[in-house]
Scaffold this active site. Structure first.
Site, PDB file in Angstrom:
ATOM      1  CE  LYS A 120     -38.502 -12.453  62.607  1.00  0.00           C
ATOM      2  NZ  LYS A 120     -38.109 -11.255  62.990  1.00  0.00           N
ATOM      3  CG  MET A 121     -39.653 -20.008  61.256  1.00  0.00           C
ATOM      4  SD  MET A 121     -40.000 -22.444  61.798  1.00  0.00           S
ATOM      5  CE  MET A 121     -40.345 -22.483  59.465  1.00  0.00           C
ATOM      6  CE  LYS A 122     -37.053 -13.732  57.766  1.00  0.00           C
ATOM      7  NZ  LYS A 122     -37.667 -12.290  58.204  1.00  0.00           N
TER       8      LYS A 122
ATOM      9  CG  ASN B 209     -37.694 -12.130  53.034  1.00  0.00           C
ATOM     10  OD1 ASN B 209     -38.391 -11.729  51.453  1.00  0.00           O
ATOM     11  ND2 ASN B 209     -37.053 -11.078  53.714  1.00  0.00           N
TER      12      ASN B 209
ATOM     13  CE  LYS C 210     -44.344  18.539  49.163  1.00  0.00           C
ATOM     14  NZ  LYS C 210     -44.673  18.405  47.042  1.00  0.00           N
TER      15      LYS C 210
ATOM     16  CG  ASP D 238     -40.833 -11.947  59.404  1.00  0.00           C
ATOM     17  OD1 ASP D 238     -41.682 -11.485  58.939  1.00  0.00           O
ATOM     18  OD2 ASP D 238     -39.774 -11.720  59.576  1.00  0.00           O
ATOM     19  CB  ALA D 239     -45.874 -13.988  56.070  1.00  0.00           C
ATOM     20  CG  ASN D 240     -40.234 -10.819  55.766  1.00  0.00           C
ATOM     21  OD1 ASN D 240     -39.833 -12.203  55.965  1.00  0.00           O
ATOM     22  ND2 ASN D 240     -38.998 -10.017  56.260  1.00  0.00           N
TER      23      ASN D 240
ATOM     24  CG  ASN E 245     -31.483  -7.091  57.403  1.00  0.00           C
ATOM     25  OD1 ASN E 245     -32.580  -7.486  57.339  1.00  0.00           O
ATOM     26  ND2 ASN E 245     -31.295  -7.113  59.028  1.00  0.00           N
TER      27      ASN E 245
ATOM     28  CG  ASP F 292     -34.454  -1.212  62.029  1.00  0.00           C
ATOM     29  OD1 ASP F 292     -33.936  -0.385  63.057  1.00  0.00           O
ATOM     30  OD2 ASP F 292     -34.008  -1.549  61.581  1.00  0.00           O
TER      31      ASP F 292
ATOM     32  CD  GLU G  46     -39.220  -6.188  59.074  1.00  0.00           C
ATOM     33  OE1 GLU G  46     -39.344  -7.114  59.718  1.00  0.00           O
ATOM     34  OE2 GLU G  46     -38.644  -6.692  57.716  1.00  0.00           O
TER      35      GLU G  46
ATOM     36  CD  GLU H 291     -41.370 -10.252  62.315  1.00  0.00           C
ATOM     37  OE1 GLU H 291     -40.829 -10.775  63.095  1.00  0.00           O
ATOM     38  OE2 GLU H 291     -40.977  -9.834  61.749  1.00  0.00           O
TER      39      GLU H 291
ATOM     40  CD  GLU I  33     -35.661  -9.517  63.863  1.00  0.00           C
ATOM     41  OE1 GLU I  33     -35.314  -8.470  63.167  1.00  0.00           O
ATOM     42  OE2 GLU I  33     -34.975  -9.951  63.157  1.00  0.00           O
ATOM     43  CB  SER I  34     -30.005 -10.930  68.590  1.00  0.00           C
ATOM     44  OG  SER I  34     -29.246 -12.231  68.374  1.00  0.00           O
ATOM     45  CE1 TYR I  35     -32.556 -10.505  61.585  1.00  0.00           C
ATOM     46  CE2 TYR I  35     -31.372  -8.873  61.901  1.00  0.00           C
ATOM     47  CZ  TYR I  35     -32.001  -8.721  61.450  1.00  0.00           C
ATOM     48  OH  TYR I  35     -33.184  -8.581  61.594  1.00  0.00           O
TER      49      TYR I  35
ATOM     50  CG  HIS J  76     -36.477  -5.559  61.644  1.00  0.00           C
ATOM     51  ND1 HIS J  76     -35.459  -3.954  60.981  1.00  0.00           N
ATOM     52  CD2 HIS J  76     -35.876  -6.575  60.303  1.00  0.00           C
ATOM     53  CE1 HIS J  76     -35.151  -4.690  59.796  1.00  0.00           C
ATOM     54  NE2 HIS J  76     -35.425  -5.748  59.668  1.00  0.00           N
TER      55      HIS J  76
HETATM   56  O1  LIG Z   1     -35.893 -11.336  56.000  1.00  0.00           O
HETATM   57  C1  LIG Z   1     -36.044  -9.806  56.247  1.00  0.00           C
HETATM   58  O2  LIG Z   1     -35.458  -9.040  55.525  1.00  0.00           O
HETATM   59  C2  LIG Z   1     -35.774  -9.375  57.616  1.00  0.00           C
HETATM   60  C3  LIG Z   1     -37.057  -9.155  58.958  1.00  0.00           C
HETATM   61  O3  LIG Z   1     -38.178  -9.092  58.154  1.00  0.00           O
HETATM   62  C4  LIG Z   1     -36.517  -9.335  60.325  1.00  0.00           C
HETATM   63  O4  LIG Z   1     -35.899 -10.045  60.800  1.00  0.00           O
HETATM   64  O5  LIG Z   1     -37.729  -9.509  60.733  1.00  0.00           O
HETATM   65 MG   LIG Z   2     -39.316  -9.359  59.702  1.00  0.00          MG
END
Ligand SMILES: O=C([O-])CC(=O)C(=O)O
Ligand SMILES: [Mg+2]
Length: 387
Positions: A180-182, A19, A100, A211-213, A53, A290, A263, A237, A339-341, A320
């Site tokens: 969804k794509m990165k 990503n 703590k 998703d920009a992570n 993950n 998550d 996430e 995202e 979510e689902s992969y 997530h």
């Molecule tokens: O690529 C990843 O770390 C997973 C992620 O962000 C997602 O599933 O939204």
């Molecule tokens: Mg994400």
């Protein structure tokens, strides 16, 4: 009734994908078994859990701290009022003694993984699906039909737009209505080209989330927002650093469409800070906390209380992680989906065998516990650990 052992093994879930922030070539996950002395249907009850993950396996912390705190506690102190089952809240408190506040990170993954296994055991002891147990305890009606979206669209060596389009097409063909794509792992121009390729492929059959992570600084985040807002995206995202609430808040001015994040926030306190300071809009934005990464369902229940206090509906949560634990929480407590992969992180992610995605939704089968026993490739790996 007692927990007789807690076993952990750290397994690779590596793949050549990347990503905007990390590659998954060394990614691992902890698989945990909570072994009880209870028998149901002639079989010892063992609860299973794993972390999703993105964060690595937590064998060190589990073995050095959390496992022993549970096994060394007086077994009676970990049971519910009438002694008929384990009490997840008491077990959580035992794990977290002498810890703590603050600094939520790897520890939250270790605890979340064990907590998942504890809830699996509890629902198996009651011989019902976890989602039904959760709904019953809250006094609400469970809804076994859950929205799911297909996450993928990673950067991958040699992957061109044709391969990306084919991947997204295959999700639509499998019944998903959101894919969804990165983004953020290439130049803005290249990402725009990738996005347009996918939008041309899916047409009006599905919507696209990106998703920009957490990769962008404010300037890049705004440049992307101006490019992205011309498309009807499902969401934008994790734009900037997960703890940069001011950046997130600033985005509302540049991006009127839905945004999603959470996430990488691992506690109800961090979730509360996001809602207090991140400018998130309860009428359109999405929260992705998550439980498997953030101290488990015991903590997630606190997070849901925080949402309620701050005027957010649980329907704005789409966690997530793509695991069956969040599917149970969604079906039992009325989250907006999960979510689902479809093609990644197997055997951990996905659904029990035979469950199909129809019109972007799955229907939970009535399996005891979280339902791992219904997924043959997953339960085989789990039973190797403890049965
Ligand atoms: O690529 C990843 O770390 C997973 C992620 O962000 C997602 O599933 O939204
Ligand atoms: Mg994400």
């Amino acid at each position: 009734m007692r927990i007789v052992d807690i076993c952990e093994v750290t397994k690779p879930i590596s793949s050549p994908i990347r990503n905007a922030y990390i590659d998954f070539s060394k990614m691992t996950a902890s698989l945990v078994a909570v072994v009880t002395d209870v028998e149901r249907d002639g079989r010892r009850v063992v609860g299973y859990g794993f972390n999703s993950n993105g964060r690595y396996g937590q064998g060190g912390l589990i073995r050095e701290r959390f496992r022993d705190r549970i096994l060394e506690a007086d077994p009676a102190s970990l049971l519910n009022e009438d002694g008929s089952n384990l009490d997840a809240h008491k077990i959580w408190a035992a794990m977290m003694q002498n810890e703590k506040p603050g600094g939520h990170g790897e520890r939250s993954v270790a605890v979340g993984t064990i907590d998942m296994a504890v809830w699996d055991a509890i629902a198996k002891i009651e011989q019902k699906p976890l989602f039904r147990l959760l709904a019953e305890r809250k006094g609400v009606e469970a809804n076994p039909r859950v929205f799911v979206y297909a996450a993928g669209g990673y950067y991958y060596p040699g992957k061109d737009d044709t391969a990306l389009r084919q991947e997204m097409r295959s999700y639509v063909d499998r019944g998903y209505t959101v894919v969804k794509m990165k983004i953020g792992g290439a130049s803005l121009a290249e990402d725009q080209r990738r996005i347009e390729a996918v939008l041309n492929e899916i047409g009006d059959e599905a919507q696209l989330a990106v998703d920009a992570n957490g990769r962008f600084d404010l300037e890049t985040a705004i440049a992307y927002a101006k490019m992205l807002r011309q498309y009807p995206l499902f969401w934008y995202e994790e734009i900037g650093d997960p703890l940069d609430y001011r950046l997130q808040a600033a985005m509302a001015e540049f991006y009127p469409g839905p945004m999603a994040t959470g996430e990488n926030l691992f506690s109800h306190q961090d979730a509360r800070n996001l809602l207090r300071h991140g400018g998130m809009r309860p009428d359109r934005d999405w929260l992705q906390f998550d439980c498997a990464l953030s101290y488990g369902l015991v903590e997630y229940l606190r997070t849901l209380d925080v949402l309620d206090e701050l005027g957010w509906s649980p329907t704005r949560c789409i966690p997530h992680g793509g695991h069956q634990m969040s599917l149970n929480i969604a079906a039992g407590l009325g989250l907006g989906g999960n979510e689902s992969y479809p093609d990644l992180f197997q055997p951990y992610g996905g659904f029990p065998d035979g469950v199909e995605v129809i019109d972007g939704h799955i229907t939970m089968p009535d399996l005891p516990g979280i339902g791992f026993e219904g997924k043959s490739d997953l339960i085989a790996v789990m039973r190797d650990l403890a049965e």
